[in-house]
Write an enzyme that holds these catalytic residues in place. Structure first.
Site, PDB file in Angstrom:
ATOM      1  N   ASP A  47     -54.182  -3.878  92.049  1.00 38.86           N
ATOM      2  CA  ASP A  47     -52.978  -4.689  92.004  1.00 38.86           C
ATOM      3  C   ASP A  47     -51.930  -3.995  91.144  1.00 38.86           C
ATOM      4  O   ASP A  47     -52.267  -3.375  90.148  1.00 38.86           O
ATOM      5  CB  ASP A  47     -53.327  -6.066  91.424  1.00 38.86           C
ATOM      6  N   ASN A  95     -51.838 -10.150 103.142  1.00 33.65           N
ATOM      7  CA  ASN A  95     -50.790  -9.136 103.024  1.00 33.65           C
ATOM      8  C   ASN A  95     -50.019  -8.923 104.311  1.00 33.65           C
ATOM      9  O   ASN A  95     -48.951  -8.328 104.294  1.00 33.65           O
ATOM     10  CB  ASN A  95     -51.390  -7.796 102.599  1.00 33.65           C
TER      11      ASN A  95
END
Lengths: 368, 341
Positions: A47, A95
């Site tokens: 991340d 995503n």
């Protein structure tokens, strides 16, 4: 000022002696780490690529590229220090909701890297690493899928290390998928469908054997009836084959009516067989579900690292990490992640492991 | 790790002269950084089979010696660092504990959380059965912690609190816990205060002792259930069987249904599982507080933690503390937690 600093630093680190020394230092530290306990299975949530890109004012895709380099560095550390399985969260199903431009960029990057990977298959062999893709591959673009297949195929003979790439993945999808697979397995009749999973003896065969021994006097035509009845029970859920079965039974009935005395002992066992041929749902355990997850033979997850200071799992490895996994949240962004960020995590893990062993020994002594 | 020059080359896929890299050139670049070939290939080398074959013995031994020495040094240094960190955190925690104390006053707690932009709708905590002490002491500590947490949550305005305890000992003493929580609330709010929150206590697998009974009990004990409608807190007790076992049970049911032809495996969707699980156990908590010194979920329901914010206080050895609770709420609201109110 900052840029001159950075370029100075880059120049310094590119000096051959400095580079050599740094390299030696890394190797020595990793070698030293190997002397202690090492987690078998480590997972990373990569991340912070976008935030890093925003902060250093480059394009998002460039951030992902740097993230990939960080991944390569960390994989090297992991495999050299003896971690057997590394799982990375590369792409979440969520995503797909990002901008089309970014998703396409990510896909292109994945494809490039996979092509590079398959061009250097023998280099990966040095690490003895095989690549596995976890997730719902059908959501991917086809050309990427093709490359994924190729990379997996090329490296599958390696067995000393595993790299699990969670590509379009969410933990819930995984649980759902494995529940689905379990149900599918349990609604399939057992015999001969899945020979590698089950014992070589089929229950129906044994029952038939017993039956034939109990009724030695029954004529041959009766022995053909139980298997036919059996196909009836197996295709029970399949409405398409129902008509077939009807045909079978209609052809059967005249035969059984001819030898009316033998029908009742044959029919009775088939009724019990109806439930016996399907596996008992009560035998489902959490291991059954684990067996159907994407990581059936991976060792238990020891360590889960999430970068960029977000304290959530974000739908990653839910089934695997909720038991004894140590979860670590780090503040640094993924592209900055390196041995020096990972080292404290590993050391603390080793330190705890040592403490646990000591406690266990102390506890053992107390009870003894 | 490869050097900067090489990594630049890889990055752009070109050499310094700006030419495209071929696969073989890339491999040449990487060669010095790769680990040695696996041993098998070397032993198969026909030259090394002679009687005077030289094998490295001293160098690996030296290397091993250096590594284990370095390992010990690193660990000595590191464990002192950890100790220092622990002391630092312990001091900090003490300071917070002194500065932020609830004094069993709901108004104080309310004032502490007043400025927060958001309060979790569903707060979840993991409690540990303390290993030391007898079973009775451990249960006593656990009950105490649960009561305090209930009171703090009620005062902070959290509508739902779920308490996870692995062994399920808390679950089995549910009526007792209910009495204790009522008593704790009385000590916070006073026996006859109209603002005293009502509670209902339930647990997924014990439907016998649940809401219909509890409101009566709270009404019976304070008797002042006014139209002012005091805050209502739902407390949910969870244990290890509400995690994986629930999913296993659901799978069993689904498998049975599928066997009887009532559903096909492709009908199973995330929405279906989610609906079933949220109904039988609970929905997704917004915030999960751990009172241990590291993040280990210990079998906490996996389906529900997906997006839950996880809070833990590093090196917290003091167990359940008000300051940890408050810091978690601050973290959740993305507010800064400072020394001094």
């Amino acid at each position: 000022m900052a840029t001159t600093n950075a370029s100075l630093r880059r120049w310094l680190f590119a000096l051959p002696p400095v580079e050599f020394l740094l390299q030696q230092l890394r190797e020595t530290v990793i070698g030293a780490l190997r002397c202690g306990p090492i987690p078998e299975h480590v997972a990373f949530v990569m991340d912070g690529n976008r935030r890093w890109a925003r902060r250093s004012k480059v394009e998002t895709v460039e951030g992902h590229n740097m993230g990939f380099e960080a991944l390569a560095r960390i994989l090297e550390v992991c495999y050299k220090s003896g971690v057997r399985v590394v799982t990375i969260y590369a792409f979440s199903i969520e995503n797909f909701k990002r901008s089309r431009y970014e998703v396409d960029g990510l896909m292109d990057m994945a494809k490039t890297k996979l092509v590079q990977l398959s061009q250097h298959g023998e280099l990966l062999d040095r690490y003895g690493a095989c690549v596995k893709i976890l997730g719902d591959k059908s959501l991917m673009r086809e050309d990427v899928q093709e490359q994924m297949e190729r990379a997996v195929e090329m490296t599958k003979h390696n067995d000393s290390a595993v790299l699990n790439v969670c590509f379009p993945y969410t933990g819930r999808e995984e649980i759902c998928h494995s529940v689905q697979e379990t149900v599918r397995e349990f609604s399939k009749p057992e015999p001969s469908q899945r020979p590698p999973l089950k014992r070589p003896f089929s229950e129906t065969h044994i029952q038939r054997n017993i039956l034939s021994r109990q009724l030695p006097a029954v004529a041959e035509e009766d022995q053909t009836t139980p298997p036919l009845k059996d196909t009836h029970s197996s295709s029970d859920n399949d409405s398409a084959s129902m008509s077939e079965h009807d045909l079978d039974s209609s052809t059967l009935h005249p035969a059984s009516s001819q030898t009316s005395h033998s029908t009742s002992p044959v029919l009775k066992p088939t009724q019990t067989k109806r439930s016996a041929s399907l596996p008992d749902p009560e035998t489902i355990t959490s291991e059954t579900i684990t067996k159907h997850t994407y990581t059936p033979d991976a060792p238990p997850l020891d360590l889960l690292v999430r970068t960029s200071g977000v304290h959530r799992l974000s739908d990653f490895m839910l089934w695997q990490c909720h038991e004894n996994t140590e979860i670590r949240f780090l503040e640094c962004l993924w592209p900055e992640f390196d041995l020096w960020n990972f080292l404290p995590v590993l050391l603390e893990w080793q330190w705890r492991q040592k403490k646990i062993i000591e406690q266990g020994r102390g506890g053992g002594l107390k009870t003894a | 790790m490869v050097g900067l020059r090489q990594s630049h080359a890889f990055h752009t896929d070109t050499t310094r002269q700006g030419q495209q890299l071929s696969p073989s050139e890339r491999e040449r670049l990487l060669k010095p950084y790769l680990p040695r070939e696996p041993n098998q290939s070397r032993t198969s080398n026909p030259k090394s089979n002679g009687p005077f074959h030289h094998r490295q013995r001293v160098r690996p031994a030296m290397r091993h010696l250096i590594h284990s020495l370095l390992f010990s040094i690193i660990h000595i240094v590191f464990s002192t660092l950890i100790r220092i960190r622990q002391i630092y955190h312990a001091l900090l925690d003490r300071a917070f504990a002194v500065l932020y104390y609830h004094h069993r006053t709901p108004e104080l707690i309310h004032r502490d959380v007043k400025n927060l932009s958001r309060i979790p709708k569903h707060l979840s905590v993991i409690l540990d059965l303390p290993p030391e002490g007898g079973k009775k002491d451990a249960l006593e500590t656990l009950l105490n912690d649960a009561c305090e947490l209930a009171a703090w949550s009620a005062s902070a305005g959290v509508p739902m609190l779920s308490i996870y305890e692995r062994t399920g000992i808390l679950k089995s003493s549910l009526p007792h816990l209910h009495r204790r929580i009522s008593r704790t609330l009385i000590s916070y709010y006073g026996a006859t205060s109209p603002s005293k929150p009502t509670i209902s206590l339930r647990s997924p697998n014990l439907p016998s002792y649940s809401p219909p009974h509890t409101p009566e009990l709270t009404n019976g004990t304070n008797g002042t259930h006014t139209a002012d409608s005091p805050h209502h807190l739902t407390i949910l007790l969870l244990d290890a069987t509400d995690g994986r076992q629930t999913i296993v049970d659901l799978t069993k049911t689904l498998a049975e249904m599928s066997q009887h032809g009532k559903l096909s495996p492709s009908d199973i969707s995330q929405e279906l599982i989610d609906a079933e699980i949220s109904e039988s156990v609970m929905g997704e908590p917004d915030l999960l507080i751990l009172f241990g010194d590291r993040v280990v979920l210990e079998g906490y329901p996996p389906w529900q933690v997906r997006l839950t914010e996880i809070f833990y206080a590093q090196d917290n050895n003091a167990g359940v503390g008000y300051q940890v609770f408050l810091r978690a709420l601050y973290k959740y609201a993305k507010a800064e937690f400072r020394l001094g109110r």
